[in-house]
Design a protein around this motif. Structure first.
Motif, PDB file in Angstrom:
ATOM      1  N   LEU A   1       0.826  -1.202   0.000  1.00 17.14           N
ATOM      2  CA  LEU A   1       0.000   0.000   0.000  1.00 17.14           C
ATOM      3  C   LEU A   1       0.859   1.251   0.000  1.00 17.14           C
ATOM      4  O   LEU A   1       2.010   1.241   0.419  1.00 17.14           O
ATOM      5  N   ARG A   2       0.252   2.334  -0.435  1.00 16.33           N
ATOM      6  CA  ARG A   2       0.873   3.664  -0.417  1.00 16.33           C
ATOM      7  C   ARG A   2      -0.168   4.589   0.212  1.00 16.33           C
ATOM      8  O   ARG A   2      -1.162   4.927  -0.410  1.00 16.33           O
ATOM      9  N   LEU A   3       0.062   4.971   1.486  1.00 18.94           N
ATOM     10  CA  LEU A   3      -0.861   5.817   2.231  1.00 18.94           C
ATOM     11  C   LEU A   3      -0.357   7.249   2.194  1.00 18.94           C
ATOM     12  O   LEU A   3       0.787   7.518   2.590  1.00 18.94           O
ATOM     13  N   ASP A   4      -1.169   8.143   1.697  1.00 17.98           N
ATOM     14  CA  ASP A   4      -0.822   9.569   1.572  1.00 17.98           C
ATOM     15  C   ASP A   4       0.494   9.758   0.814  1.00 17.98           C
ATOM     16  O   ASP A   4       1.337  10.575   1.182  1.00 17.98           O
ATOM     17  N   GLY A   5       0.694   8.956  -0.226  1.00 12.87           N
ATOM     18  CA  GLY A   5       1.870   9.085  -1.081  1.00 12.87           C
ATOM     19  C   GLY A   5       3.120   8.399  -0.568  1.00 12.87           C
ATOM     20  O   GLY A   5       4.135   8.395  -1.254  1.00 12.87           O
ATOM     21  N   GLN A   6       3.087   7.804   0.629  1.00  9.84           N
ATOM     22  CA  GLN A   6       4.267   7.159   1.212  1.00  9.84           C
ATOM     23  C   GLN A   6       4.038   5.648   1.296  1.00  9.84           C
ATOM     24  O   GLN A   6       2.936   5.206   1.600  1.00  9.84           O
ATOM     25  N   PRO A   7       5.083   4.838   1.041  1.00 10.25           N
ATOM     26  CA  PRO A   7       4.932   3.383   1.175  1.00 10.25           C
ATOM     27  C   PRO A   7       4.429   3.030   2.584  1.00 10.25           C
ATOM     28  O   PRO A   7       4.860   3.616   3.568  1.00 10.25           O
ATOM     29  N   TYR A   8       3.510   2.082   2.651  1.00 16.02           N
ATOM     30  CA  TYR A   8       2.889   1.723   3.924  1.00 16.02           C
ATOM     31  C   TYR A   8       2.855   0.209   4.048  1.00 16.02           C
ATOM     32  O   TYR A   8       2.342  -0.487   3.179  1.00 16.02           O
ATOM     33  N   GLY A   9       3.383  -0.312   5.131  1.00 16.71           N
ATOM     34  CA  GLY A   9       3.302  -1.730   5.443  1.00 16.71           C
ATOM     35  C   GLY A   9       4.296  -2.569   4.657  1.00 16.71           C
ATOM     36  O   GLY A   9       5.146  -2.065   3.928  1.00 16.71           O
ATOM     37  N   GLN A  10       4.164  -3.867   4.824  1.00 15.82           N
ATOM     38  CA  GLN A  10       5.052  -4.838   4.187  1.00 15.82           C
ATOM     39  C   GLN A  10       4.478  -5.263   2.842  1.00 15.82           C
ATOM     40  O   GLN A  10       3.266  -5.251   2.637  1.00 15.82           O
ATOM     41  N   ALA A  11       5.342  -5.674   1.945  1.00 16.86           N
ATOM     42  CA  ALA A  11       4.908  -6.209   0.659  1.00 16.86           C
ATOM     43  C   ALA A  11       4.379  -7.625   0.878  1.00 16.86           C
ATOM     44  O   ALA A  11       4.994  -8.418   1.588  1.00 16.86           O
ATOM     45  N   VAL A  12       3.227  -7.911   0.304  1.00 15.80           N
ATOM     46  CA  VAL A  12       2.593  -9.226   0.456  1.00 15.80           C
ATOM     47  C   VAL A  12       2.147  -9.718  -0.917  1.00 15.80           C
ATOM     48  O   VAL A  12       2.093  -8.956  -1.879  1.00 15.80           O
ATOM     49  N   ASN A  13       1.785 -11.004  -0.989  1.00 12.09           N
ATOM     50  CA  ASN A  13       1.342 -11.563  -2.261  1.00 12.09           C
ATOM     51  C   ASN A  13      -0.132 -11.947  -2.249  1.00 12.09           C
ATOM     52  O   ASN A  13      -0.556 -12.779  -3.028  1.00 12.09           O
ATOM     53  N   VAL A  14      -0.911 -11.372  -1.352  1.00 15.99           N
ATOM     54  CA  VAL A  14      -2.350 -11.607  -1.298  1.00 15.99           C
ATOM     55  C   VAL A  14      -3.081 -10.300  -1.611  1.00 15.99           C
ATOM     56  O   VAL A  14      -2.593  -9.221  -1.276  1.00 15.99           O
ATOM     57  N   PRO A  15      -4.259 -10.387  -2.244  1.00 20.34           N
ATOM     58  CA  PRO A  15      -4.961  -9.165  -2.644  1.00 20.34           C
ATOM     59  C   PRO A  15      -5.853  -8.553  -1.562  1.00 20.34           C
ATOM     60  O   PRO A  15      -6.719  -7.748  -1.856  1.00 20.34           O
TER      61      PRO A  15
END
Length: 184
Positions: free
Chosen positions: A113-127
């Motif tokens: 995710l990208r919250l308010d233009g900044q990367p947010y959270g970990q990268a995952v492979n589920v939608p």
């Protein structure tokens, strides 16, 4: 300034083109020098030509994925399950969003995710992605498709408003406990 710099560079390059002499000193050691020795037999050393490398044209600088159009790998990439006409009620600021992808997510890709233009959270492979403890107010949310750490595609941002209950409101405070009356 440029002529001075060019002169200095040429002066530094001159010793590289000087003649080299070889001789044997009094101790029997072979000596190489750029000046012929006085009183000793020496021979000129013929060196092969130096290597020359052609100047390469400068390559284009690496571009920032955020500033250029990313190649569209997925025909559909969007966030769903986010209310847009009304405020999102999340008293603790935690909610989930879904990602709609067509075709399916490739095994070498992940979502972040990208919250308010900044990367947010970990990268995952589920939608299905979770957002935790977001402050109340207006926000934007997008999703990035990553190949390793490189962003390969980004969804359009979705604006939404988080509504959280203000726990310091007097209406939410529990009533005070009754005080016991002294008995007479």
């Amino acid at each position: 300034m440029r002529p001075l710099l060019a002169g200095l560079l040429l002066a530094l390059a001159l010793p590289a083109t000087a003649q080299i002499y070889k001789y044997t000193d009094a101790n029997g050691n072979t000596v190489f020098t750029n000046q012929p020795p006085d009183g000793a037999a020496s021979e000129k050393v013929e060196l092969p030509p130096t290597n020359a490398i052609q100047a390469q044209p400068p390559s284009a600088p690496a571009s920032d994925p955020a500033s250029t159009e990313l190649e569209a790998i997925y025909q559909v990439l969007e966030l769903i399950d986010i209310p847009d006409a009304e405020a999102l009620r999340a008293n603790n600021g935690t909610f989930s969003v879904s990602v709609r992808l067509e075709p399916r997510l490739q095994p070498s890709h992940s979502l972040r995710l990208r919250l308010d233009g900044q990367p947010y959270g970990q990268a995952v492979n589920v939608p299905r992605l979770q957002v935790v403890n977001v402050d109340r107010g207006e926000h934007s949310l997008a999703v990035d498709v990553l190949a390793g750490t490189k962003v390969v595609q980004r969804s359009a941002p979705v604006s939404f408003t988080v509504q959280r209950v203000n726990t310091s409101s007097p209406a939410l405070r529990p009533p005070p406990a009754p005080t016991p009356r002294p008995s007479n």
